[in-house]
Scaffold this active site. Structure first.
Site, PDB file in Angstrom:
ATOM      1  CG  ASN A  51      -1.028   2.588  11.626  1.00  9.37           C
ATOM      2  OD1 ASN A  51      -0.828   2.136  10.496  1.00  9.37           O
ATOM      3  ND2 ASN A  51      -1.533   1.867  12.598  1.00  9.37           N
TER       4      ASN A  51
ATOM      5  CG  HIS B  99      -6.439   2.623   3.333  1.00 11.16           C
ATOM      6  ND1 HIS B  99      -5.438   1.695   3.574  1.00 11.16           N
ATOM      7  CD2 HIS B  99      -6.459   2.786   1.993  1.00 11.16           C
ATOM      8  CE1 HIS B  99      -4.889   1.327   2.427  1.00 11.16           C
ATOM      9  NE2 HIS B  99      -5.497   1.979   1.447  1.00 11.16           N
TER      10      HIS B  99
ATOM     11  CG  HIS C 257      -2.858  -2.235  -3.191  1.00 12.83           C
ATOM     12  ND1 HIS C 257      -1.815  -3.109  -3.092  1.00 12.83           N
ATOM     13  CD2 HIS C 257      -3.190  -1.910  -1.926  1.00 12.83           C
ATOM     14  CE1 HIS C 257      -1.541  -3.304  -1.810  1.00 12.83           C
ATOM     15  NE2 HIS C 257      -2.355  -2.589  -1.084  1.00 12.83           N
TER      16      HIS C 257
ATOM     17  CG  HIS D  40      -4.969  -7.197   0.463  1.00  6.76           C
ATOM     18  ND1 HIS D  40      -5.006  -6.438  -0.684  1.00  6.76           N
ATOM     19  CD2 HIS D  40      -3.903  -6.768   1.183  1.00  6.76           C
ATOM     20  CE1 HIS D  40      -4.007  -5.563  -0.650  1.00  6.76           C
ATOM     21  NE2 HIS D  40      -3.314  -5.742   0.460  1.00  6.76           N
TER      22      HIS D  40
ATOM     23  CG  MET E  26      -4.934  -6.080   7.551  1.00 10.93           C
ATOM     24  SD  MET E  26      -6.327  -5.040   7.067  1.00 10.93           S
ATOM     25  CE  MET E  26      -6.460  -3.947   8.488  1.00 10.93           C
ATOM     26  CB  SER E  27      -0.575  -8.003   2.988  1.00 11.82           C
ATOM     27  OG  SER E  27       0.525  -7.239   3.431  1.00 11.82           O
TER      28      SER E  27
ATOM     29  CB  ALA F 159       1.295  -0.114   4.820  1.00  8.44           C
TER      30      ALA F 159
ATOM     31  CB  SER G 136      -0.859   0.069   1.272  1.00  9.53           C
ATOM     32  OG  SER G 136      -1.918  -0.813   1.202  1.00  9.53           O
TER      33      SER G 136
ATOM     34  CE1 TYR H 186      -8.478  -5.542   1.880  1.00  6.93           C
ATOM     35  CE2 TYR H 186      -6.648  -6.097   3.336  1.00  6.93           C
ATOM     36  CZ  TYR H 186      -7.188  -5.336   2.306  1.00  6.93           C
ATOM     37  OH  TYR H 186      -6.420  -4.376   1.703  1.00  6.93           O
ATOM     38  CD  GLU H 187      -8.330  -7.280  -2.532  1.00  9.88           C
ATOM     39  OE1 GLU H 187      -8.778  -6.776  -3.570  1.00  9.88           O
ATOM     40  OE2 GLU H 187      -7.147  -7.657  -2.408  1.00  9.88           O
TER      41      GLU H 187
HETATM   42  N1  HPA Z   1      -3.153  -2.858  11.417  1.00  8.94           N
HETATM   43  C1  HPA Z   1      -3.256  -3.723  10.391  1.00  8.94           C
HETATM   44  N2  HPA Z   1      -2.815  -3.446   9.176  1.00  8.94           N
HETATM   45  C2  HPA Z   1      -2.218  -2.261   8.982  1.00  8.94           C
HETATM   46  C3  HPA Z   1      -2.088  -1.323  10.009  1.00  8.94           C
HETATM   47  C4  HPA Z   1      -2.586  -1.638  11.308  1.00  8.94           C
HETATM   48  O1  HPA Z   1      -2.492  -0.867  12.269  1.00  8.94           O
HETATM   49  N3  HPA Z   1      -1.440  -0.252   9.472  1.00  8.94           N
HETATM   50  C5  HPA Z   1      -1.207  -0.545   8.175  1.00  8.94           C
HETATM   51  N4  HPA Z   1      -1.673  -1.759   7.864  1.00  8.94           N
END
Ligand code: HPA
Length: 270
Positions: free
Chosen positions: A233, A245, A59, A81, A209-210, A111, A28, A83-84
């Protein structure tokens, strides 16, 4: 499985006239590096037989293939992903294709949220290991020994030599780099503060998440894996601030220069 893979391989090979040596998966907000490929061949996922396509903001959904700082690379600009709604086998299908193209090195980037309190947004982290917290595994199902073993070893999923090399590159570039364990949550909801507390207790430094499904299959196929997270973050509850996001993408922009510099150098030395 192999005949589907072969169909995808044949299509990609019919479009290119070089032999890629390294796969780069750009996470990302980190996809712009693909613009630096010389005379790129760009192949949209939707045109490749048996490929899915991805629709997440930040993406793209294409392969970019060509010369990148002296090496022939194949870049996945955008990944799939869990989650998709794809299965983990579907997410990792491209890896099997790349291995069949005889590419045996892969750099995965993403990320991630930091749960190590010594991290701050904008930090880069070498992934030294992972925790698969998804409850699934991309290798569940029948196994073809020609692709890899039924019970693949994961005791060195991320190349130790690779970790040292990334450190050396960071040092040469004067980039402060962290090192840690990446824990894979399915998403798409961000984690709760309690889940992040659990992740820290279990030994995670970052969550995301990847990446983990792709790494499992890469290692299974016998590829050498390199991994870098961009900490976008602090994870939920570490700082009491809602996550979104947009913030993730904004922070990748801040880290972009050092991330790009590191990847450029790493590719020349891999
Ligand atoms: N959690 C999960 N996935 C992420 C995060 C997060 O805080 N930041 C970027 N991708």
């Amino acid at each position: 499985m192999l005949s589907l893979v072969q169909e995808s391989v044949n299509y990609i090979n019919s479009k290119i006239n070089c032999k890629p040596e390294i796969v780069l998966i750009l996470g990302s907000g980190l996809g712009d590096l693909a613009d630096e490929v010389e005379n790129p061949t760009i192949i949209s996922y939707k045109d490749i037989p048996n490929f899915k396509s991805s629709n997440v903001e930040g993406h793209k959904s294409q392969l970019v293939i060509g010369k990148f700082y002296g090496k022939n690379v194949l870049i996945m600009q955008g990944r799939f992903h869990y989650y998709e709604g794809y299965s983990q086998a579907e997410i990792t299908y491209p890896i099997r294709v790349f291995k069949e193209m005889e590419i045996d090195k892969i750099l995965v980037t993403n990320a991630a949220g930091g749960c190590n309190k010594d991290f701050k947004p904008g930090d880069l982290m070498i992934i030294k290991d992972h925790i698969n917290f998804s409850g699934r595994n991309p290798l569940i199902g029948p196994n073809d020994e020609k692709e890899g073993p039924r019970f693949p070893d994961m005791s060195e999923a991320y190349s130790k030599k690779g970790i040292e090399l990334i450190k050396k590159c960071a040092e040469e570039l004067n980039i402060v780099i962290k090192e840690g364990v990446y824990m894979f949550f399915s998403g798409p909801s961000y984690e709760t503060p309690s889940e992040i507390k659990m992740a820290s207790i279990l030994g995670a430094d970052a969550v995301g998440m990847s990446t983990v499904p792709e790494v499992i299959v890469s290692k299974y196929c016998g590829m050498e894996v390199f991994g870098i997270s961009c900490i976008t973050n602090m994870a939920a509850g570490i700082t009491y601030k809602p996550l979104n996001h947009k913030e993730v993408i904004e922070t990748t922009k801040v880290a972009k220069e050092k991330f790009s510099g590191l990847v450029r150098m790493l590719v020349t030395k891999i």
